[in-house]
Design a protein around this motif. Structure first.
Motif, short mmCIF file in Angstrom:
data_model
loop_
_atom_site.label_atom_id
_atom_site.label_comp_id
_atom_site.label_asym_id
_atom_site.label_seq_id
_atom_site.Cartn_x
_atom_site.Cartn_y
_atom_site.Cartn_z
N VAL A 298 42.44 38.56 42.15
CA VAL A 298 41.01 38.58 42.49
C VAL A 298 40.73 37.51 43.54
O VAL A 298 41.19 36.37 43.41
N TYR A 299 39.94 37.89 44.53
CA TYR A 299 39.62 37.01 45.66
C TYR A 299 38.13 37.03 45.96
O TYR A 299 37.49 38.08 45.84
N ILE A 300 37.60 35.89 46.35
CA ILE A 300 36.26 35.87 46.96
C ILE A 300 36.42 36.45 48.36
O ILE A 300 37.35 36.10 49.09
N SER A 301 35.53 37.35 48.72
CA SER A 301 35.71 38.07 49.97
C SER A 301 34.38 38.29 50.70
O SER A 301 33.30 37.98 50.18
N ARG A 302 34.51 38.84 51.87
CA ARG A 302 33.34 39.18 52.69
C ARG A 302 33.68 40.51 53.36
O ARG A 302 34.77 40.67 53.91
N THR A 303 32.76 41.47 53.32
CA THR A 303 33.00 42.78 53.91
C THR A 303 32.16 42.93 55.16
O THR A 303 30.95 42.71 55.14
N ILE A 304 32.81 43.30 56.26
CA ILE A 304 32.13 43.49 57.53
C ILE A 304 31.82 44.97 57.71
O ILE A 304 32.72 45.80 57.78
N ILE A 305 30.53 45.28 57.76
CA ILE A 305 30.05 46.66 57.89
C ILE A 305 29.13 46.73 59.10
O ILE A 305 28.10 46.05 59.14
N ASP A 306 29.53 47.49 60.10
CA ASP A 306 28.74 47.61 61.34
C ASP A 306 28.41 46.24 61.93
O ASP A 306 27.28 45.99 62.37
N GLY A 307 29.37 45.33 61.88
CA GLY A 307 29.20 44.02 62.47
C GLY A 307 28.48 43.00 61.60
O GLY A 307 28.35 41.84 61.99
N LYS A 308 28.01 43.41 60.43
CA LYS A 308 27.29 42.49 59.54
C LYS A 308 28.15 42.15 58.33
O LYS A 308 28.85 43.00 57.79
N ALA A 309 28.11 40.87 57.91
CA ALA A 309 28.95 40.39 56.81
C ALA A 309 28.18 40.41 55.49
O ALA A 309 27.03 39.96 55.42
N TYR A 310 28.84 40.93 54.45
CA TYR A 310 28.24 41.00 53.11
C TYR A 310 29.17 40.30 52.12
O TYR A 310 30.36 40.62 52.04
N PRO A 311 28.64 39.35 51.32
CA PRO A 311 29.48 38.64 50.36
C PRO A 311 29.90 39.53 49.19
O PRO A 311 29.17 40.44 48.79
N GLY A 312 31.10 39.24 48.64
CA GLY A 312 31.56 40.04 47.52
C GLY A 312 32.81 39.48 46.88
O GLY A 312 33.23 38.35 47.16
N MET A 313 33.41 40.30 46.02
CA MET A 313 34.65 39.96 45.33
C MET A 313 35.61 41.13 45.48
O MET A 313 35.19 42.29 45.45
N THR A 314 36.90 40.81 45.64
CA THR A 314 37.89 41.86 45.88
C THR A 314 39.07 41.71 44.94
O THR A 314 39.55 40.60 44.70
N ASN A 315 39.55 42.84 44.43
CA ASN A 315 40.79 42.87 43.65
C ASN A 315 41.87 43.61 44.43
O ASN A 315 41.64 44.70 44.95
N ILE A 316 43.04 42.98 44.54
CA ILE A 316 44.22 43.64 45.10
C ILE A 316 45.12 43.99 43.94
O ILE A 316 45.51 43.11 43.17
N GLY A 317 45.45 45.27 43.79
CA GLY A 317 46.34 45.62 42.70
C GLY A 317 46.33 47.07 42.32
O GLY A 317 45.98 47.95 43.12
N VAL A 318 46.72 47.31 41.07
CA VAL A 318 46.91 48.69 40.59
C VAL A 318 46.04 49.00 39.37
O VAL A 318 46.21 50.02 38.72
N LYS A 319 45.11 48.10 39.02
CA LYS A 319 44.17 48.29 37.91
C LYS A 319 44.92 48.57 36.59
O LYS A 319 44.77 49.65 36.00
N PRO A 320 45.73 47.64 36.12
CA PRO A 320 46.59 47.90 34.95
C PRO A 320 45.83 48.19 33.66
O PRO A 320 46.34 48.88 32.78
N THR A 321 44.59 47.68 33.53
CA THR A 321 43.83 47.90 32.29
C THR A 321 43.43 49.35 32.13
O THR A 321 43.33 49.85 31.00
N VAL A 322 43.20 50.06 33.24
CA VAL A 322 42.72 51.44 33.17
C VAL A 322 43.81 52.43 33.59
O VAL A 322 43.53 53.60 33.88
#
Length: 305
Positions: free
Chosen positions: A220-244
């Protein structure tokens, strides 16, 4: 920016060209790019000459994953104001080209290079026999000027793609971002997921990175998503979702704070700012939901929201 990829037949007039692998476009690379861009004021065409695939992928059985894929590199260079990006096909023929022939056939005849900008350790041609001294010895013969730069350093470390790659594989995102001069990112088209995040009250967007994209450790990482040149704060998971239920290949799943637009099919860039924790298989969806809420609170504190 004009993009010439996989072609050996082209002609550029009156160019200032920088050459290298340029995997990562880090602070050292940016010095070279900025020098080439400065030559535009003198009426020259600014050019980056690199190879379509990482050279080691041709001469080794082990594919080297890339900090930035070709598409990501192209998208980033579009913003620099570079005139032309040339991704030259790296083949066994290219690998065996004598350095003198590389200068004559490519730099002079194809690129009409008037200024050549490289790092002081630049090597080229068969068995890497060509170097900066050889280029400088040819200045008067071919009428070009060679400009070289010392390696850029960060915290007494020489910045290089291999150093950044090692730090990225360890999950040292903040060190990676410092050496890149910008947040490490993944660029891609938003895909339909299983909408599990939505059932947990935390809707997410999903990206599947290319197989040759180098990713930091799953987690899990603190992240920022760039959409049409604008930055939006968020959280990101890199992986395979082992719980589900493990989902291959590895995916990028991002929650964007206070965001409710439909992004399916849209191209976005997710920037990674800080590593929080590894990916965990929880005993239940309730445990997962509780930990996700804690993660989101950490992100809110980071962004001050």
């Amino acid at each position: 920016m004009k993009y010439i990829a996989g072609k050996t037949e082209f002609y550029i007039n009156n160019s200032a060209v920088t050459l290298g692998k340029f995997d990562g476009l880090h602070l050292g690379h940016q010095m070279l790019i900025n020098e080439v861009l400065s030559q535009k004021k003198l009426g020259m065409t600014s050019v980056m000459f690199t190879f379509l695939y990482h050279p080691h992928n041709v001469i080794s059985d082990n594919e080297i994953k890339l900090i930035y894929t070709e598409e990501e590199k192209k998208a980033k260079l579009e913003k620099y104001g570079l005139d032309i990006l040339i991704s030259y096909p790296f083949t066994f023929y290219t690998k065996s080209l004598e350095p003198e022939d590389f200068v004559k056939d490519i730099l002079v005849q194809k690129l009409d290079a008037k200024v050549i900008v490289v790092g002081n350790d630049f090597r080229f041609g068969r068995e890497r026999r060509g170097d900066v001294n050889m280029l400088k010895a040819m200045e008067d013969i071919y009428g070009f000027k060679v400009i070289t730069f010392e390696k850029k350093t960060w915290k007494d470390k020489v910045i290089s793609s291999s150093v950044i790659r090692n730090e990225l594989e360890k999950g040292n995102i903040e060190a990676v971002n410092a050496m890149l001069g910008a947040p490490y990112s993944v660029f891609g088209r938003v895909l339909h997921g299983k909408k599990i995040g939505r059932t947990l009250g935390m809707p997410t967007i999903n990206l599947i990175p290319p197989a040759n994209k180098l990713l930091p450790p799953r987690g899990v990482y603190i992240s920022r998503t760039i959409i049409d040149g604008k930055a939006y704060p968020g959280m990101t998971n890199i992986g395979v979702k082992p719980t589900v239920g493990n989902e291959e290949p590895v995916g990028i799943e991002t929650y964007i704070y206070d965001f409710n637009m439909n992004l399916y099919g849209q191209e976005v860039s997710v920037e990674f700012l800080k590593y929080i924790r590894p990916e965990i298989k929880f005993g239940s969806l309730d445990e997962l939901k509780h930990r996700m809420a804690e993660d989101l609170d950490l992100g809110k504190k980071y962004f001050g929201i």
